[in-house]
Motif scaffolding. Structure first.
Motif, short mmCIF file in Angstrom:
data_model
loop_
_atom_site.label_atom_id
_atom_site.label_comp_id
_atom_site.label_asym_id
_atom_site.label_seq_id
_atom_site.Cartn_x
_atom_site.Cartn_y
_atom_site.Cartn_z
N SER A 86 0.65 -1.23 0.10
CA SER A 86 -0.02 0.13 -0.01
C SER A 86 0.81 1.04 -0.47
O SER A 86 0.40 1.96 0.12
N SER A 100 -5.04 3.90 -0.54
CA SER A 100 -4.88 2.33 0.31
C SER A 100 -4.52 2.79 1.39
O SER A 100 -2.93 3.22 2.10
N ILE A 101 -4.99 2.19 3.08
CA ILE A 101 -4.64 2.37 4.23
C ILE A 101 -3.64 1.55 4.17
O ILE A 101 -2.72 0.81 3.69
N THR A 142 -3.87 -5.39 5.85
CA THR A 142 -4.59 -4.57 6.19
C THR A 142 -5.34 -4.08 4.82
O THR A 142 -6.50 -3.18 5.13
N THR A 143 -5.26 -4.61 4.09
CA THR A 143 -5.66 -4.54 2.49
C THR A 143 -6.35 -5.46 2.78
O THR A 143 -6.42 -6.68 1.81
N ARG A 144 -7.61 -5.13 2.62
CA ARG A 144 -8.49 -6.69 1.89
C ARG A 144 -9.42 -6.44 0.64
O ARG A 144 -10.26 -7.59 0.51
N ILE A 152 -8.10 -2.54 -4.11
CA ILE A 152 -8.14 -0.85 -5.03
C ILE A 152 -7.46 -0.91 -5.68
O ILE A 152 -5.97 -0.94 -6.04
N GLN A 162 -12.44 3.67 -6.81
CA GLN A 162 -13.24 3.38 -5.62
C GLN A 162 -14.40 4.34 -5.16
O GLN A 162 -13.90 6.04 -5.27
N GLU A 190 -12.32 3.30 4.32
CA GLU A 190 -10.86 2.55 4.90
C GLU A 190 -10.10 3.43 5.56
O GLU A 190 -9.10 3.02 6.61
N ARG A 224 -10.75 2.82 8.95
CA ARG A 224 -10.55 1.81 10.32
C ARG A 224 -8.74 1.59 10.44
O ARG A 224 -8.10 1.39 10.91
N GLU A 225 -8.49 2.59 8.77
CA GLU A 225 -6.81 2.65 9.20
C GLU A 225 -6.39 3.31 10.35
O GLU A 225 -5.33 2.85 11.07
#
Length: 299
Positions: A21, A33-34, A41-43, A46, A187, A195, A198-199
């Motif tokens: 990311s 991207s976080i 972390t990346t689900r 992106i 996105q 995101e 969430r980060e």
């Protein structure tokens, strides 16, 4: 658009937490991207867009390949593998500072099955004591996997990112401009906002809580008479005991998550933001298909 314009899709793969990311954000120049020091972390996949005068690169930041423990984990691995079949170039990232491990070699074996050109990107070269030893390790892995190129970079400091960009372009086919010049991600804003929230939760919470965190933006509305966007979001956790940790004493943790997230969201959107966060318990949501879909996972 000039003759000979190149464009294509580039997947970034590698173990969790090797800097995928960070690399994408650095190359695109936007925080899309976080980033976290915690794995997985990346689900979601992106897509970010880098447009220059003569080419356009669409980066796909995929979840790290790992052994899944739940339906969310299975989905993440499926996304990562699926991305390899749809792109023009694959960037295989390793953490050269930490060293080459079994997880890297597992992915290298998987990539042998891919006909797409693969560039081995050895990250965190700024942290190694000996660049020569790092280069030797990377070259050995490159030869094992039969990769097309190997480049040592620092995604954080920008070392050799120009070289990486030029190398990527050399493998891209001639093609159209898929996205407008000013577009940096495909996105929706609501997804990126979720995101970013969430980060901040990942940054601030203890080890066991973050993997059970999901964020849903429930309202996103611009005020008619003012340059302000009202955003309401719910943070979901899997256990009642986690809810108290997310909220914190007197709401202190939730306020800090909101304060940090709001600053990044305002930079992203370019307007003032009113952000209100709620916390709810949704037990075992990572194994519930309906919950995963509600939180934006395209299962």
């Amino acid at each position: 658009m000039s003759q000979g314009f190149r464009s294509g899709f580039v997947a970034i793969v590698g173990r969790p937490n090797v800097g995928k990311s960070t690399l994408m954000n650095s190359m695109v120049g936007e925080k899309i991207s976080i980033i976290s020091d915690k794995p997985q972390t990346t689900r979601n996949r992106i897509q970010c867009v880098l447009t220059r005068a003569n080419y356009q690169i669409i980066f796909i930041d995929t979840p790290g390949l790992h052994k899944p423990k739940n339906k969310l984990g299975e989905y993440m691995v499926q996304v990562a593998k699926g991305a390899l079949e749809e792109v023009d170039v694959v960037l295989f990232m390793v953490d050269i500072w930490e060293g080459i491990g079994g997880g890297d070699r597992f992915i290298a074996e998987e990539l042998k099955k891919v006909e797409t050109p693969v560039i081995l990107v050895a990250n965190k070269v700024d942290r190694v004591k000996s660049v020569e030893n790092a280069e030797k390790m990377a070259q050995e892995l490159c030869q094992e996997g039969g990769f097309d190129e190997v480049i040592l970079v620092s995604a954080l400091n920008g070392t050799n990112l120009d070289k990486l960009e030029n190398t990527i372009v050399s493998y891209l086919p001639e093609g159209p401009k898929y996205y407008p010049d000013d577009m940096v991600t495909d996105q929706p804003e609501r997804f990126v906002v979720a995101e970013l929230i969430r980060e901040k939760a990942l940054e601030l919470l203890e080890e066991e809580v973050p993997h059970g965190i999901g964020v849903e933006v429930t309202a996103f509305k611009e005020r008619e008479d003012k340059n302000i966007i009202d955003i309401y979001a719910t943070i979901y956790c899997e256990k009642k005991s986690h809810k108290g940790i997310v909220i914190g004493k007197g709401g202190s943790m939730l306020r800090e998550i909101g304060s940090r997230a709001r600053r990044d969201i305002e930079r992203l959107l370019g307007v003032h933001v009113y952000l209100e966060l709620w916390v709810k318990v949704r037990e075992n949501w990572r194994n519930n298909i309906a919950d995963l879909k509600n939180l934006g996972y395209k299962i």
